[in-house]
Scaffold this active site. Structure first.
Site, PDB file in Angstrom:
ATOM      1  N   MET B   1    -137.928 -24.163  15.209  1.00 40.12           N
ATOM      2  CA  MET B   1    -136.509 -24.077  16.473  1.00 40.12           C
ATOM      3  C   MET B   1    -136.948 -24.851  17.650  1.00 40.12           C
ATOM      4  SD  MET B   1    -134.498 -23.306  14.222  1.00 40.12           S
ATOM      5  CE  MET B   1    -132.387 -23.316  15.232  1.00 40.12           C
ATOM      6  N   CYS B   2    -136.402 -25.989  18.481  1.00 40.87           N
ATOM      7  CA  CYS B   2    -136.344 -26.634  19.648  1.00 40.87           C
ATOM      8  C   CYS B   2    -134.958 -25.951  20.147  1.00 40.87           C
ATOM      9  CB  CYS B   2    -135.927 -27.519  19.298  1.00 40.87           C
ATOM     10  SG  CYS B   2    -137.175 -28.604  17.630  1.00 40.87           S
ATOM     11  N   GLU B   3    -135.072 -26.518  21.368  1.00 41.89           N
ATOM     12  CA  GLU B   3    -134.254 -26.825  22.396  1.00 41.89           C
ATOM     13  C   GLU B   3    -133.515 -27.717  22.603  1.00 41.89           C
ATOM     14  OE1 GLU B   3    -133.272 -23.419  24.725  1.00 41.89           O
ATOM     15  OE2 GLU B   3    -135.305 -22.027  24.249  1.00 41.89           O
ATOM     16  N   ILE B  78    -136.905 -30.120  23.623  1.00 45.64           N
ATOM     17  CA  ILE B  78    -138.203 -28.946  23.470  1.00 45.64           C
ATOM     18  C   ILE B  78    -138.227 -29.101  22.568  1.00 45.64           C
ATOM     19  CG2 ILE B  78    -138.208 -29.450  26.010  1.00 45.64           C
ATOM     20  CD1 ILE B  78    -138.141 -26.009  25.318  1.00 45.64           C
ATOM     21  N   ASN B 108    -131.673 -29.733  16.836  1.00 43.88           N
ATOM     22  CA  ASN B 108    -131.805 -28.545  16.748  1.00 43.88           C
ATOM     23  C   ASN B 108    -131.815 -27.506  15.045  1.00 43.88           C
ATOM     24  OD1 ASN B 108    -130.818 -25.374  17.543  1.00 43.88           O
ATOM     25  ND2 ASN B 108    -132.659 -25.255  17.912  1.00 43.88           N
TER      26      ASN B 108
END
Lengths: 259, 259
Positions: B1-3, B78, B108
């Site tokens: 996962m990402c932000e 990110i 995301n």
């Protein structure tokens, strides 16, 4: 007018030395105060640094100098605006995706009476340069909807460059990250450095570099610039109408077109 | 996962405060070590900083923190890699030109069994995210070869997002520099700051900012992030299927889709 900088190398190479020379011309030893940009291929990715501020005063340019990014293919540009205001959108190099690759382009010169019909790729800014780049990609896509080897592509690139040249001055650098294409309508210089490497001294700054200490014997690094960047090496000057195609530092093909 | 991180503001605003919080999650307080990127619109131009290195260790991220770039529309990301190796080509946000505008996208989530047919826009890297972005732009172009107002475009964006969401998790931010579109499939938070401004304290770093001192009474600044970035303000949490459209800090439209 503007200044171009290109590099093609067979190993990831930092271009800080040449960039340092070019930067001085961005408001220091040269009048190209209207922005600058430099694009580094990293695999299929592309790192683009740009600033509409003069390169001698640019914080981002200082980062690029301090933080050597190694790349096999680089295209840089400093701008003296003639067509289009000074803004980020008008700052070279320009980038578009074609066939799942990042294509990158920078232009030195000025085109008159040049208004290509809009098609798929469209300029974001209002320079003649970006309009020519979009037109060139539209021509490539019209000729080849699917990817072809650069050898098949080359006639389209050369024919397009010849067309733009009839509208004014058209010196350009173009790359898709695999190869680097250069076309000279008036002024372009090139040097290929390989073993035995020697020292090189910048014309535009008090900088001397000993490439011997920074390279391995197998390195091949070609640098292309509007004007020679060093004063103690022999640069090859392109003739009007001359074009070259480079990959990994070596020249794959070249030729010269009449008026 | 990402932000994800997004900003829409009615005056050029620097996002250093929020970016500082986000960066800590890139290998500091969070596990998102696989690269980061942030795109700032500047007129029609777009400034993109990216690095496949963790943001807490990135030299380029330090430049972005040191050198506040003011923009009305920002998209940042990110990454914690799931699909696609860690490389520059796989680093969000992704950019393409459509209708002579820079479109920018970050995602995301993760999509399974997702292999859209290739059309005009094609991924350069090998992430599901870039494939979705290209598919979305191909849908827009197929529906509207020529520019249309965002109100006409919106149904296409929402329908595409609903489609991707059925393949997994799809939280995204999308902008063409004029508006900012956000779609939530699982998690997204948002705050709109306007007068009277107060202090804000980052959750992820020892940083407190007094927005009162940094703004004028007419400023409207909306920040969107995967999770709230501050711990002393009230963030609005998106519901699954909720989408919003922002321009100059204000919400133009919003809605919610069922499963």
């Amino acid at each position: 007018m503007c200044e171009l900088l290109g590099m093609s190398a067979n190993v990831p190479t930092d271009i800080v030395f040449s960039f340092t020379g070019l930067m001085q011309r961005g408001g220091g030893t040269g009048p190209h105060r209207d922005g600058w940009g430099i694009a580094f291929y990293e695999g299929r990715g592309l790192r683009l640094f740009q600033d509409p501020a003069a390169s001698v005063e640019s914080e981002v340019a200082r980062l690029v100098q301090r933080y050597p990014i190694k790349s096999e293919t680089v295209i840089g540009h400093i701008r003296q605006a003639n067509v289009g205001q000074v803004s980020l959108a008008n700052t070279h190099p320009f980038v578009r995706e074609l066939w799942g690759r990042n294509w990158c382009f920078a232009h030195n010169g000025q085109l008159a009476d040049f208004a290509p019909s809009t098609s798929f790729y469209r300029p974001v800014g209002d320079t003649d340069s970006e309009a020519a780049f979009c037109d060139l990609l539209n021509r490539v896509r019209a000729a080849f909807p699917e990817p072809v080897p650069v050898e098949a592509l080359l006639p389209v690139l050369i024919q397009a460059a010849q067309h733009y040249r009839r509208h004014g001055v058209f010196n350009c650098l173009l790359s898709n990250g695999d190869w680097l294409f250069a076309f000279c309508s008036t002024k372009l210089a090139q040097i290929t450095r390989r073993a035995p490497f020697g020292p090189a001294r910048l014309k535009d700054a008090e900088v001397l570099v000993d490439f011997q200490a920074e390279t391995t014997p197998n390195d091949v690094v070609t640098v292309i610039a509007t004007e020679p960047l060093t004063d103690n090496e022999r640069w090859n000057l392109f003739q009007p109408g001359e074009w070259s195609l480079w990959r990994r530092g070596e020249r794959l093909a070249h030729g010269q077109m009449g008026e």
